[in-house]
Design a protein around this motif. Structure first.
Motif, PDB file in Angstrom:
ATOM      1  N   LYS A   1     -33.702  30.630 -13.553  1.00 26.45           N
ATOM      2  CA  LYS A   1     -35.089  30.603 -14.021  1.00 26.45           C
ATOM      3  C   LYS A   1     -36.056  30.125 -12.940  1.00 26.45           C
ATOM      4  O   LYS A   1     -37.236  29.893 -13.227  1.00 26.45           O
ATOM      5  N   PHE A   2     -35.576  29.980 -11.703  1.00 28.93           N
ATOM      6  CA  PHE A   2     -36.407  29.499 -10.601  1.00 28.93           C
ATOM      7  C   PHE A   2     -36.870  30.655  -9.721  1.00 28.93           C
ATOM      8  O   PHE A   2     -36.082  31.530  -9.360  1.00 28.93           O
ATOM      9  N   LEU A   3     -38.127  30.628  -9.324  1.00 31.00           N
ATOM     10  CA  LEU A   3     -38.645  31.515  -8.296  1.00 31.00           C
ATOM     11  C   LEU A   3     -38.444  30.871  -6.940  1.00 31.00           C
ATOM     12  O   LEU A   3     -38.553  29.644  -6.805  1.00 31.00           O
ATOM     13  N   THR A   4     -38.161  31.675  -5.923  1.00 28.95           N
ATOM     14  CA  THR A   4     -38.048  31.146  -4.564  1.00 28.95           C
ATOM     15  C   THR A   4     -38.966  31.950  -3.653  1.00 28.95           C
ATOM     16  O   THR A   4     -38.791  33.156  -3.493  1.00 28.95           O
ATOM     17  N   PHE A   5     -39.942  31.265  -3.086  1.00 29.83           N
ATOM     18  CA  PHE A   5     -40.851  31.884  -2.121  1.00 29.83           C
ATOM     19  C   PHE A   5     -40.259  31.668  -0.728  1.00 29.83           C
ATOM     20  O   PHE A   5     -40.258  30.545  -0.217  1.00 29.83           O
ATOM     21  N   GLN A   6     -39.744  32.732  -0.129  1.00 28.68           N
ATOM     22  CA  GLN A   6     -39.129  32.649   1.194  1.00 28.68           C
ATOM     23  C   GLN A   6     -40.232  32.790   2.243  1.00 28.68           C
ATOM     24  O   GLN A   6     -40.836  33.854   2.390  1.00 28.68           O
ATOM     25  N   LEU A   7     -40.470  31.710   2.985  1.00 25.71           N
ATOM     26  CA  LEU A   7     -41.516  31.682   4.006  1.00 25.71           C
ATOM     27  C   LEU A   7     -40.882  31.754   5.391  1.00 25.71           C
ATOM     28  O   LEU A   7     -39.674  31.938   5.528  1.00 25.71           O
ATOM     29  N   ASP A   8     -41.681  31.637   6.432  1.00 30.65           N
ATOM     30  CA  ASP A   8     -41.148  31.684   7.798  1.00 30.65           C
ATOM     31  C   ASP A   8     -40.099  30.598   8.021  1.00 30.65           C
ATOM     32  O   ASP A   8     -39.001  30.863   8.503  1.00 30.65           O
ATOM     33  N   ASP A   9     -40.460  29.363   7.685  1.00 33.76           N
ATOM     34  CA  ASP A   9     -39.603  28.214   7.979  1.00 33.76           C
ATOM     35  C   ASP A   9     -39.172  27.436   6.745  1.00 33.76           C
ATOM     36  O   ASP A   9     -38.317  26.547   6.850  1.00 33.76           O
ATOM     37  N   TYR A  10     -39.747  27.745   5.591  1.00 32.57           N
ATOM     38  CA  TYR A  10     -39.488  26.963   4.388  1.00 32.57           C
ATOM     39  C   TYR A  10     -39.202  27.873   3.201  1.00 32.57           C
ATOM     40  O   TYR A  10     -39.474  29.075   3.226  1.00 32.57           O
ATOM     41  N   VAL A  11     -38.666  27.266   2.151  1.00 25.31           N
ATOM     42  CA  VAL A  11     -38.476  27.947   0.872  1.00 25.31           C
ATOM     43  C   VAL A  11     -39.120  27.093  -0.208  1.00 25.31           C
ATOM     44  O   VAL A  11     -38.791  25.909  -0.351  1.00 25.31           O
ATOM     45  N   LEU A  12     -40.050  27.675  -0.927  1.00 22.12           N
ATOM     46  CA  LEU A  12     -40.703  26.996  -2.042  1.00 22.12           C
ATOM     47  C   LEU A  12     -39.983  27.385  -3.326  1.00 22.12           C
ATOM     48  O   LEU A  12     -39.944  28.565  -3.702  1.00 22.12           O
ATOM     49  N   VAL A  13     -39.380  26.398  -4.000  1.00 23.34           N
ATOM     50  CA  VAL A  13     -38.654  26.624  -5.248  1.00 23.34           C
ATOM     51  C   VAL A  13     -39.564  26.222  -6.403  1.00 23.34           C
ATOM     52  O   VAL A  13     -39.982  25.068  -6.503  1.00 23.34           O
ATOM     53  N   SER A  14     -39.862  27.171  -7.277  1.00 25.92           N
ATOM     54  CA  SER A  14     -40.839  26.954  -8.343  1.00 25.92           C
ATOM     55  C   SER A  14     -40.231  27.228  -9.709  1.00 25.92           C
ATOM     56  O   SER A  14     -39.594  28.268  -9.921  1.00 25.92           O
ATOM     57  N   HIS A  15     -40.397  26.278 -10.639  1.00 28.02           N
ATOM     58  CA  HIS A  15     -39.955  26.462 -12.019  1.00 28.02           C
ATOM     59  C   HIS A  15     -41.180  26.452 -12.918  1.00 28.02           C
ATOM     60  O   HIS A  15     -41.992  25.521 -12.874  1.00 28.02           O
ATOM     61  N   LEU A  16     -41.311  27.471 -13.768  1.00 28.27           N
ATOM     62  CA  LEU A  16     -42.493  27.622 -14.618  1.00 28.27           C
ATOM     63  C   LEU A  16     -42.466  26.725 -15.851  1.00 28.27           C
ATOM     64  O   LEU A  16     -43.504  26.527 -16.482  1.00 28.27           O
ATOM     65  N   ARG A  17     -41.273  26.217 -16.204  1.00 22.57           N
ATOM     66  CA  ARG A  17     -41.122  25.404 -17.428  1.00 22.57           C
ATOM     67  C   ARG A  17     -41.686  26.140 -18.635  1.00 22.57           C
ATOM     68  O   ARG A  17     -41.434  27.307 -18.833  1.00 22.57           O
ATOM     69  N   MET A  18     -42.474  25.440 -19.468  1.00 21.28           N
ATOM     70  CA  MET A  18     -42.892  26.016 -20.740  1.00 21.28           C
ATOM     71  C   MET A  18     -44.036  27.027 -20.622  1.00 21.28           C
ATOM     72  O   MET A  18     -44.010  28.097 -21.228  1.00 21.28           O
ATOM     73  N   GLU A  19     -45.054  26.701 -19.839  1.00 17.90           N
ATOM     74  CA  GLU A  19     -46.281  27.495 -19.873  1.00 17.90           C
ATOM     75  C   GLU A  19     -46.780  27.927 -18.494  1.00 17.90           C
ATOM     76  O   GLU A  19     -47.875  28.495 -18.384  1.00 17.90           O
ATOM     77  N   GLY A  20     -46.020  27.663 -17.434  1.00 16.78           N
ATOM     78  CA  GLY A  20     -46.505  27.972 -16.100  1.00 16.78           C
ATOM     79  C   GLY A  20     -46.631  29.471 -15.855  1.00 16.78           C
ATOM     80  O   GLY A  20     -45.861  30.275 -16.369  1.00 16.78           O
TER      81      GLY A  20
END
Length: 276
Positions: free
Chosen positions: A60-79
């Protein structure tokens, strides 16, 4: 809470909207969403100048793959994510990503339960929150009937509780567990370890079938879910049991019942689901 099909739909939409864009500035108005690093200013500085190479997903996690980093995002209930419209953001907009081409991605969350973790690329897999996730029933070769059998035989829990456990199977939630169990003819409170091999094989197939069908339909908009374009999912039109308590079963005509399993409202047909 968005489940695998909804998050996969968001991933596909965001990939078309923001892949290849370079982050010029980030603004955070609700710091509690940022879990790593614990310094919100550092979070914003690290993202500066990073280009979005790929949008991925794990459970259920989104992963934004960037040049040097990965942003892991969870929307939870209403995101939810949406592109900026040129107007001032509303009170539910908590993170804004400004891109070098003048466009903007906004993260909105009415209940403020969503989370974001920023990792150096490669470190996200071995750290929480991704490190404890099990295989998932969508394009994951590790999710097999043999895996399900091995997992079920190790526990005394009921089948729904196991399927909801993200450490056992990633991405499933209340909607799709209820639907898959209905298609497999298994009661949600059946003991997982007591299912026969053939029943486990059928359940495995029905879980995958349900998830794949839901992804094709853009997920289920049973509450406030929309994709990155603001569009609703349509799988809710095909739900057999979830949210249909008191209605007639689409297969046998019996009344759909509701109980509580694993602390969650649970829907089933006592006639079609007789494996207990």
């Amino acid at each position: 809470m968005p489940e695998l099909p909804e998050v996969e739909t968001v991933r596909q939409t965001l990939s078309k909207l923001v892949r290849g864009k370079k982050v010029e500035q980030v603004e955070v108005s609700w710091p509690k969403i940022i879990k790593k690093p614990d310094d919100t200013e550092a979070f914003c500085l690290l993202l500066h100048g990073q280009e979005i190479q790929h949008i991925g997903r794990r459970g259920k996690f989104l992963t934004f793959q960037l040049d040097d980093y990965v942003l892991v995002s969870h929307l939870r209930m209403e995101g939810k994510y949406e592109m900026g419209d040129g107007l001032d953001p509303d009170k539910h907009t908590h993170v804004r990503f400004f891109f070098s081409d003048g466009t903007e991605l906004r993260y909105k969350d009415v209940r403020k339960f969503g989370t974001m973790h920023l990792f150096p690329k490669g470190e996200e897999i071995s750290a929480l929150p991704l490190s404890q996730l099990g295989p998932e029933p969508f394009e994951d070769p590790a999710f097999t009937s043999d895996y399900l059998k091995e997992t079920f035989q190790k526990t005394s829990r009921d089948v729904k509780t196991v399927l909801l456990d993200q450490r056992a199977v990633a991405g499933l939630g209340n909607i799709y567990v209820d639907e898959a169990l209905f298609k497999a003819g298994i009661r949600p409170d059946a003991k997982a370890s007591e299912l026969s091999h053939s029943q486990m094989k059928k359940l495995h197939a029905k879980v995958e079938e349900t998830i794949e069908s839901a992804v094709k339909k853009g997920g289920s908009s049973v509450r406030s879910y929309v994709n990155g374009n603001g569009e609703m999912g349509m799988f809710q039109l095909e739900l057999n049991v979830y949210g249909r308590q008191g209605e007639a079963c689409t297969v046998c005509g019996s009344e759909i019942l509701k109980t509580v399993v694993a602390g969650r409202g649970t829907h089933y047909c006592s006639s079609c689901q007789q494996i207990v």
